[in-house]
Design a protein around this motif. Structure first.
Motif, PDB file in Angstrom:
ATOM      1  N   ARG A   1       0.884  -1.051   0.045  1.00 16.32           N
ATOM      2  CA  ARG A   1       0.158   0.006  -0.030  1.00 16.32           C
ATOM      3  C   ARG A   1       0.772   1.274  -0.044  1.00 16.32           C
ATOM      4  O   ARG A   1       0.496   2.188  -0.579  1.00 16.32           O
ATOM      5  N   ALA A   2       2.123   1.202   0.802  1.00 16.51           N
ATOM      6  CA  ALA A   2       2.801   2.201   0.719  1.00 16.51           C
ATOM      7  C   ALA A   2       3.459   2.505  -0.608  1.00 16.51           C
ATOM      8  O   ALA A   2       3.707   3.688  -1.097  1.00 16.51           O
ATOM      9  N   LEU A   3       3.831   1.459  -1.362  1.00 20.47           N
ATOM     10  CA  LEU A   3       4.378   1.440  -2.672  1.00 20.47           C
ATOM     11  C   LEU A   3       3.282   2.168  -3.557  1.00 20.47           C
ATOM     12  O   LEU A   3       3.750   3.170  -4.346  1.00 20.47           O
ATOM     13  N   VAL A   4       2.088   1.687  -3.429  1.00 22.00           N
ATOM     14  CA  VAL A   4       0.990   2.423  -4.176  1.00 22.00           C
ATOM     15  C   VAL A   4       0.701   4.021  -3.833  1.00 22.00           C
ATOM     16  O   VAL A   4       0.830   4.559  -5.014  1.00 22.00           O
ATOM     17  N   ALA A   5       1.122   4.224  -2.738  1.00 20.83           N
ATOM     18  CA  ALA A   5       0.819   5.736  -2.507  1.00 20.83           C
ATOM     19  C   ALA A   5       2.119   6.487  -2.892  1.00 20.83           C
ATOM     20  O   ALA A   5       1.779   7.780  -3.237  1.00 20.83           O
ATOM     21  N   SER A   6       3.250   5.950  -3.149  1.00 24.56           N
ATOM     22  CA  SER A   6       4.305   6.561  -3.609  1.00 24.56           C
ATOM     23  C   SER A   6       4.206   6.879  -5.148  1.00 24.56           C
ATOM     24  O   SER A   6       4.828   7.719  -5.679  1.00 24.56           O
ATOM     25  N   ALA A   7       3.199   6.327  -5.999  1.00 20.89           N
ATOM     26  CA  ALA A   7       3.441   6.309  -7.444  1.00 20.89           C
ATOM     27  C   ALA A   7       2.305   7.091  -8.060  1.00 20.89           C
ATOM     28  O   ALA A   7       1.144   7.063  -7.527  1.00 20.89           O
ATOM     29  N   ARG A   8       2.587   7.992  -9.187  1.00 21.21           N
ATOM     30  CA  ARG A   8       1.761   8.421 -10.017  1.00 21.21           C
ATOM     31  C   ARG A   8       0.923   7.491 -10.756  1.00 21.21           C
ATOM     32  O   ARG A   8      -0.314   7.571 -11.119  1.00 21.21           O
ATOM     33  N   GLN A   9       1.493   6.561 -11.179  1.00 20.18           N
ATOM     34  CA  GLN A   9       0.782   5.385 -12.147  1.00 20.18           C
ATOM     35  C   GLN A   9       1.008   3.866 -11.494  1.00 20.18           C
ATOM     36  O   GLN A   9       2.240   3.785 -11.267  1.00 20.18           O
TER      37      GLN A   9
END
Length: 269
Positions: free
Chosen positions: A196-204
């Protein structure tokens, strides 16, 4: 091959990998889909394995079972390489990308070894080591740190803390399972938090998942299908799954493992 021989072979594969898929057994045993399913049912009745959607796991290993990195590396290799080859075309010099842990994302890292002037954030020690050893000019690799799982992911508060405040152009995300109801899942609760933290860090968010991941549900969900910007999968995906994904995922790309294999043979000729 006799039924008893097939079933012995299935049990050997379960001991080696912890899980088997019907599609892989069809290829390994050289029999029909229905024959494999009957063998699995017979073994399940005897308590020698547990049936799951699309295959079986060793008795007592269900949604919380997490196969190791080496075991997963031997499954669906052509499909993973085809998916990775397409995903790599999305990465241009100057980009900052995150690459999650996993065997398909490791294949992506192989493809990225020659891409100069990129920054790669990862929670995968194998990905970080592969890129570090290549020493491509201008390539920066950031390894999150954290507690190492059986699947070679770094997870937990240290990993989440490292990701907090980072902003990457695109996340390439692997997954244990992909399901219409559960979304993306993992057998590891702490890994779900890190994802979830990885997802939150990305624009896509770009998910890399071969067709055997469809219908597999791990212990913890970490992303709904609607949260996927791009899914790269292979042409073994069943029609009803394609329809479901087309309705809920922004963009779906299907690649052919057969054509990729043919291109490699041609280059080697």
């Amino acid at each position: 091959m006799l039924a008893s021989q097939r079933r012995d072979r299935i049990q050997v594969l379960l001991e080696e990998h912890g899980a088997v898929r019907v599609s892989d057994l069809v290829e390994d045993l050289g029999v029909s889909d229905m024959t494999v399913r009957r063998d699995i049912e017979a073994l399940a009745r005897d308590g020698l394995l547990e049936r799951v959607h699309g295959g079986a796991v060793a008795a007592g290993r269900l949604s919380s079972h997490e196969p190791g990195f080496v075991a997963k590396s031997s499954l669906m290799t052509l499909q993973k390489r085809s998916i990775a080859a397409h995903a790599a075309t999305l990465v241009e010099p100057g980009a900052a990308v995150a690459v999650s842990a996993g065997t398909t994302t490791y294949e992506l890292a192989r493809c990225l070894r020659g891409v100069a002037d990129i920054t790669v954030v990862t929670n995968s020690p194998p990905v970080a080591q592969l890129l570090y050893e290549t020493q491509t000019p201008g390539q920066t690799v950031i390894l999150t740190g954290g507690i190492r799982t059986k699947s070679d992911a770094l997870v937990g508060p240290v990993a989440v803390g490292a990701l907090r405040g980072l902003h990457v152009d695109r996340l390439f995300l692997g997954t244990h399972g992909l399901d219409a109801g559960a979304g993306l899942t993992t057998p590891n609760l702490v890994e779900a938090e890190t994802n979830r933290a990885l997802v939150a860090s990305a624009r896509q968010v770009c998910v890399l998942a071969d067709h055997t991941k469809w219908g597999v549900v791990g212990l913890s969900s970490f992303l709904e299908l609607e949260g996927i910007d791009l899914l790269v999968t292979d042409d073994g995906l069943v029609p009803h799954a394609r329809a479901e994904l087309a309705d809920r995922v922004t963009s779906v790309v299907t690649v052919s493992a057969r054509s990729t294999a043919a291109r490699r043979r041609a280059r080697g000729a």
